[in-house]
Design a protein around this motif. Structure first.
Motif, PDB file in Angstrom:
ATOM      1  N   CYS A   1       4.433   3.374  -6.556  1.00  0.00           N
ATOM      2  CA  CYS A   1       3.189   3.781  -6.052  1.00  0.00           C
ATOM      3  C   CYS A   1       3.365   4.659  -4.957  1.00  0.00           C
ATOM      4  O   CYS A   1       3.891   4.636  -4.023  1.00  0.00           O
TER       5      CYS A   1
ATOM      6  N   GLY B   1       1.037   5.389  -2.774  1.00  0.00           N
ATOM      7  CA  GLY B   1      -0.003   5.131  -1.770  1.00  0.00           C
ATOM      8  C   GLY B   1      -1.260   5.173  -1.952  1.00  0.00           C
ATOM      9  O   GLY B   1      -2.121   4.656  -1.302  1.00  0.00           O
ATOM     10  N   ALA B   2      -1.490   5.922  -3.014  1.00  0.00           N
ATOM     11  CA  ALA B   2      -2.939   6.275  -3.407  1.00  0.00           C
ATOM     12  C   ALA B   2      -3.888   6.596  -1.985  1.00  0.00           C
ATOM     13  O   ALA B   2      -3.687   7.151  -1.249  1.00  0.00           O
TER      14      ALA B   2
ATOM     15  N   MET C   1      -4.428   4.686   0.221  1.00  0.00           N
ATOM     16  CA  MET C   1      -4.136   4.286   1.615  1.00  0.00           C
ATOM     17  C   MET C   1      -3.653   5.318   2.443  1.00  0.00           C
ATOM     18  O   MET C   1      -3.615   5.444   3.611  1.00  0.00           O
TER      19      MET C   1
ATOM     20  N   THR D   1      -5.187   8.112   3.179  1.00  0.00           N
ATOM     21  CA  THR D   1      -6.143   8.426   4.013  1.00  0.00           C
ATOM     22  C   THR D   1      -6.860   7.360   4.755  1.00  0.00           C
ATOM     23  O   THR D   1      -7.107   7.411   5.975  1.00  0.00           O
TER      24      THR D   1
ATOM     25  N   GLY E   1       0.430   3.724   4.294  1.00  0.00           N
ATOM     26  CA  GLY E   1       0.333   4.547   3.143  1.00  0.00           C
ATOM     27  C   GLY E   1       1.654   5.729   3.072  1.00  0.00           C
ATOM     28  O   GLY E   1       2.271   5.731   2.060  1.00  0.00           O
TER      29      GLY E   1
ATOM     30  N   LEU F   1       5.176   5.047   1.610  1.00  0.00           N
ATOM     31  CA  LEU F   1       5.462   5.095   0.124  1.00  0.00           C
ATOM     32  C   LEU F   1       5.791   6.161  -0.394  1.00  0.00           C
ATOM     33  O   LEU F   1       6.534   6.652  -1.101  1.00  0.00           O
TER      34      LEU F   1
END
Lengths: 458, 65, 292, 187
Positions: free
Chosen positions: C190, C192-193, C195, C197, C203, C206
């Motif tokens: 992942c 951090g998608a 996270m 922001t 985040g 990652l």
């Protein structure tokens, strides 16, 4: 094994496959294919010169789980019984290309026979013990998170077993398959494919907890400054002195962590292992040199074929079904066929030996009498009513009914059905087919069943 | 299911009956409406057994094997 | 080959290069992308954190529009794709859900059509052979870390087109463009998608890890199929360098950009100038390698 | 550490078991192996690991789960659900916990539900995300006016952020979807 081979009452037939089975308890007619060995065992002394001279030395060894090499003429493993070689016809240059023949030139006994053919042996046996064992579940197909098998230093417990074995590919040294170096940190992962509903098998494979404890012990014993880290879900040690052994390994310094590993990947020459210590509640990471997977046991690859030959039923996982889970653990539904070992379900060596001994004892009991006591619940024929139509003969799945000629005063010579009490299994299919109502099943007569229906519908 | 229904189940000794037996071993329950008759094989079941059951007031007949 | 096309919100904004390069590739490969008129946002990761039915209804309206035309749907953004796949599976599985969704969108939707990731459409539908034969400027010697992210392959029970661990389709495309996909372990870690922001301290590490491992494994650039991943790895690379004391300079591409480049597109027409980590030095290097 | 009084929690355990069962998640399947946590990219930031969050629900300590930071730090990457040997959809469970915590107003990381709310408002009003509006509203609501402020101009320069709202010709369909969903939930 060699004691078995020496025994005057045991005829050991290796490199054979059962092709056909007919008959019944006490009278199994079995057709056995003796595969061509290309070596005359009457002449061969097992000296091994042929193996030394064979130029084709780069064949992957099945016994060493792919980690060692063998020659085209080879003994399957060091203590094989009989301790004599066979030729692998797929790799032998003489057999495939009609070149070479070096083994024959060097054999002091002229025992090599390239003309050897498969032989069919037919014999009659009184009972059968099925002991087809297990295979390891192919983790490489489904466990992508452990690398789909692309990392050479992620191995199975059985491969580790070959590494620590004195007659194995490394002479008993624990060395990495990738670079031949001694690993310092070895991670063990239990329940790979076992107790895994989604990708593997629901059941516990039973032997892994103990062999992993042994392997961890061996790492600590054989590798200086070695570290053994074991990821487990539960440590299951129900056998006699088992838990003591596990505790000993822990005391020697094996780190046991409760948690399943989520992922293994290679970075540089380290295998990075991500797990959780669920007792601590923290994610853990290990930079390991080698990872050993305790993969699930599954039924041997051709157990389906063997099961069909002997009319054995299997459970949903493919293990042979015993006749009763509590009361008949070694019997099958086919009279005279018994089960021994892991073909019936995962088990370790003591349990296998116990079950095999039980099966042998059952056979001995069967053979101890001159006449067999069978179930009396078989078909009886009322010859007075039988019209001799023969419909029952064709319908009987056990070939237990024949027509015989009788003579009576009223009607003279005529044919009637005759039931072989050794063959009849008491299924009763014939009773339904019999239009004259001459056949009835003892213990399950029409009258009895109808009375049951009457009683239950009250 | 109402307890007044009557279902006569003819169970093969080797599979359906063994299954029912195993269910018992595992402490599983089944409704009392089902009344089991053990037969040595589903091939043993004569159609007249089924007719007889209906004649005697069974609401259903299960042949399992 | 005609297929309904759902660009998704990002392709008009942060992922504009994805849109431009997709259009270029489609025209080169005779892929008829029929953009859904009046398509709406799939709800992204917000809808499923707020209301389950809403998270099904928003994508379902788009799918229903395509179903009406009897068309499968191509979705470039991995995150949208995952939302569509989820609806598809739930509607197929449970008639009650189907009715609830149909009521919410006031349209019939029975999930008779399929959502297909644009990656799948190119790698599996159009096919590698056709891609290979359309290459005019091969990516000779370009070492690419194919980064699939989470949503193209997970969870496997939704019936994705590639395997959940160590997927291969993007690697195959890069190979057919003449490039060299590097074997690296973080294809589906992942990034951090959101996270990055919403909780940058948690985040950013990652994405850092993905860049770090890609670099160790010898990649010169990363390639992805997800606007969110690209934003995290490209836009935030500078922040990562600053905050986590790193020195990354890894261009991040959409896979369609590399396809378009190899098929002869000029960097500008597919929006390569819109990246934050300047990819031009690397692109020029490929050109030099090719002529050398 | 506080002692857990199981006599008080076990009725909640039953309630949650049934609630999750309706969503296709069987809490009893989880044997606490920890594979979810082992692979979770956000686990190190969480107050309860994904495995522990399942455990909280198994024991009926739903309130603790709802007030955890964990559910808001979950990145929805689905690694847990992908690798779970018992087919427990932990990611979906996190969704359910987030929805529930948000409605109960107990979110431990309020900025995340505020973001989702703002995002969906934008979708409801425009049919698609209007990122400029989203960023400004979000910063206002979380009282961090200059959060990520450097990124705005950077993105605009590259033509990746627009001043104007997207125009979607959907005949008000999206607004109606929101209305019907709301109607169903509240009535």
């Amino acid at each position: 094994m060699s004691a078995v081979a020496q025994h005057p009452n045991v005829n050991l037939m290796t490199y054979c496959e059962v092709e056909e089975v007919s008959g019944y308890i006490g009278n199994f007619d079995v057709k056995i294919r003796q595969k061509a060995k290309y070596v005359n065992y009457d002449l061969c002394t097992g000296c091994g010169v042929c193996i030394e001279k064979c130029p084709n030395k780069r064949i992957t060894s099945e016994f060493d789980e792919g980690m060692g090499k063998r020659t085209a003429i080879y003994k399957p493993f060091a203590q094989a019984v009989p301790n004599k070689p066979i030729i692998d016809p797929e790799h032998c240059r003489k057999l495939t290309k009609d070149r070479c023949g070096i083994c024959a030139k060097n054999c002091p006994r002229e025992a090599i026979d390239f003309e050897d053919k498969d032989k069919i042996i037919e014999d009659r046996f009184g009972a059968v013990v099925v002991g087809t064992g297990f295979d390891l579940w192919d983790w490489k197909e489904s466990y992508g998170e452990y690398g789909y098998g692309k990392y050479p230093d992620v191995i199975t417990g059985l491969q580790f077993e070959r590494l620590v074995n004195a007659s194995g590919p490394t002479g008993g040294k624990i060395l990495r398959p990738s670079d031949g170096k001694e690993p310092k940190t070895v991670v063990f992962i239990k329940c790979v494919g076992s107790r895994d509903d989604t990708k593997g098998k629901k059941y516990c494979s039973r032997a892994c907890c103990m062999y992993t404890a042994k392997h961890a012990h061996q790492v600590l014993e054989k590798i200086e400054d070695g570290q053994a880290i074991v990821f487990y879900m539960d440590v299951r040690t129900p056998g006699k002195a088992y838990d003591e052994f596990y505790q000993r390994t822990v005391h020697e310094g094996a780190q046991y962590l409760r948690g399943r590993v989520s992922r293994i990947f290679q970075l540089g020459d380290k295998l990075v292992v991500y797990g959780e210590d669920s007792l601590l509640g923290r994610q853990v990471k290990v930079n390991a040199d080698m990872v050993v997977l305790a993969t699930a046991m599954v039924p041997s690859h051709d157990s389906g074929r063997v099961g069909q030959l002997f009319g054995l039923s299997t459970d949903s996982d493919g293990w042979f079904q015993e006749a009763h889970p509590k009361l008949k653990p070694v019997e099958t539904f086919t009279g005279g066929v018994f089960l021994a070992g892991t073909c019936q379900g995962p088990k370790d060596i003591p349990d296998t030996v116990a079950q095999a001994s039980a099966a042998a004892a059952k056979v001995a009991v069967l053979f101890s009498r001159d006449e067999m006591a069978t179930s009396p619940l078989i078909t009886g024929v009322n010859e007075q009513v039988c019209s001799g139509c023969g419909l029952c003969v064709s319908i009987c799945p056990y070939k237990a009914i024949e027509l015989k000629t009788i003579e009576d005063r009223a009607r003279g010579k005529r044919q009637v059905a005759a039931v072989n009490s050794g063959l009849c299994q008491g299924c009763g299919a014939c009773t339904v087919a019999c239009r004259a109502g001459a056949l009835d099943l003892k213990g399950f007569t029409n009258e009895q069943i109808l009375a049951e229906v009457d009683a239950l519908c009250l | 299911m109402s307890v007044n229904t009557k279902i006569v189940a003819f169970c093969c000794n080797w599979c359906a009956y063994a299954g029912a037996d195993l269910a018992g071993l595992n402490r599983m329950q089944y409704p009392p409406d089902v009344r089991i008759i053990r037969v040595p094989c589903s091939g043993r079941i004569n159609p007249q057994f089924v007719f007889k059951a209906f004649q005697k007031g069974a609401d259903g007949v299960l042949v399992a094997g | 080959m005609k297929i309904a096309y759902y660009p998704g919100c990002s392709l008009d904004t942060t992922g504009i290069e994805f849109r431009l390069s997709t259009a270029y590739c489609a025209s080169k490969l005779n892929l008829d992308l029929w953009e859904l008129p009046g398509w709406n946002c799939c709800g992204a990761s917000s809808a499923h954190s707020k209301d389950h039915l809403l998270s099904l209804a928003l994508p379902a309206r788009n799918l229903a529009l395509a179903e009406k035309e009897g068309l499968d749907m191509a979705v470039p953004c991995a995150a949208c794709y995952s939302r569509f796949k989820t609806v598809e599976a739930e509607v197929r599985q449970d008639e009650k859900v189907q009715q609830q969704v149909a009521h919410a969108i006031d349209m019939d939707y029975k999930a008779t059509n399929n959502t297909r990731s644009l990656l799948e459409v190119f790698a599996g539908g159009v096919g590698l052979e056709q891609i290979e034969s359309s290459v005019t400027k091969p990516l000779t010697g370009l070492k690419v870390a194919c980064y699939y992210g989470c949503y193209l392959v997970r969870p496997p029970k939704l019936g994705h087109f590639d395997r959940a661990e160590d997927p291969q389709s993007m690697d195959n495309i890069i190979s057919s463009l003449g490039g060299t996909p590097v074997d690296w372990p973080h294809k589906t870690e992942c990034c951090g998608a959101g996270m990055i922001t919403l909780s940058p301290n948690d985040g950013l590490p990652l994405s850092y890890e993905i860049l770090r491992v890609a670099e160790i494994c010898g990649a010169e650039c990363l390639v992805t199929a997800c606007p969110m991943c690209l934003m995290n790895l490209d836009l935030h690379q500078e922040t990562i360098n600053k905050k986590l004391k790193a020195n990354f300079n890894l261009p991040v591409f959409y896979f369609t950009e590399l396809m378009a480049l190899a098929m002869g597109a000029s960097p500008k027409e597919i929006g390569l100038n819109r990246h934050f980590v300047n990819p031009m030095p690397l692109v020029e290097k490929i050109g030099r390698r090719e002529t050398a | 550490m506080e002692t857990v009084d199981l006599s008080a929690t076990l009725s909640t355990a039953k309630e949650w078991k049934e609630k999750l069962q309706a969503a296709g998640i069987d809490l009893s399947s989880c044997y606490q192996c920890g594979k979810c946590t082992a692979g979770c990219p956000m686990a190190s930031a969480m107050d309860y690991s994904p495995r522990q969050t399942v455990r909280l629900l198994q024991l009926g300590m739903a309130d603790t789960a709802l007030r955890s930071r964990t559910i808001w730090l979950c990145a929805s990457c689905e690694t847990c659900a992908t690798r779970c040997p018992r087919d427990v959809d932990v990611a979906k469970m996190m969704d359910i916990l987030r929805i529930e915590a948000d409605r109960a107003g107990v979110a431990a990381v309020p900025s995340v539900p505020i973001f989702h709310k703002t995002f969906l408002e934008s979708v409801e009003n425009h049919g698609r995300v209007y990122e400029m509006e989203l960023m400004m509203k979000f910063n206002m609501r979380t009282r961090k006016l200059f959060n990520n402020a450097d990124l705005g101009p950077k993105m605009m320069q590259k033509g990746k952020l627009h001043f104007l709202a997207p125009k979607v010709d959907d005949g008000g369909a999206v607004r109606k979807i929101f209305a019907r969903v709301r109607e169903r939930r509240d009535g």
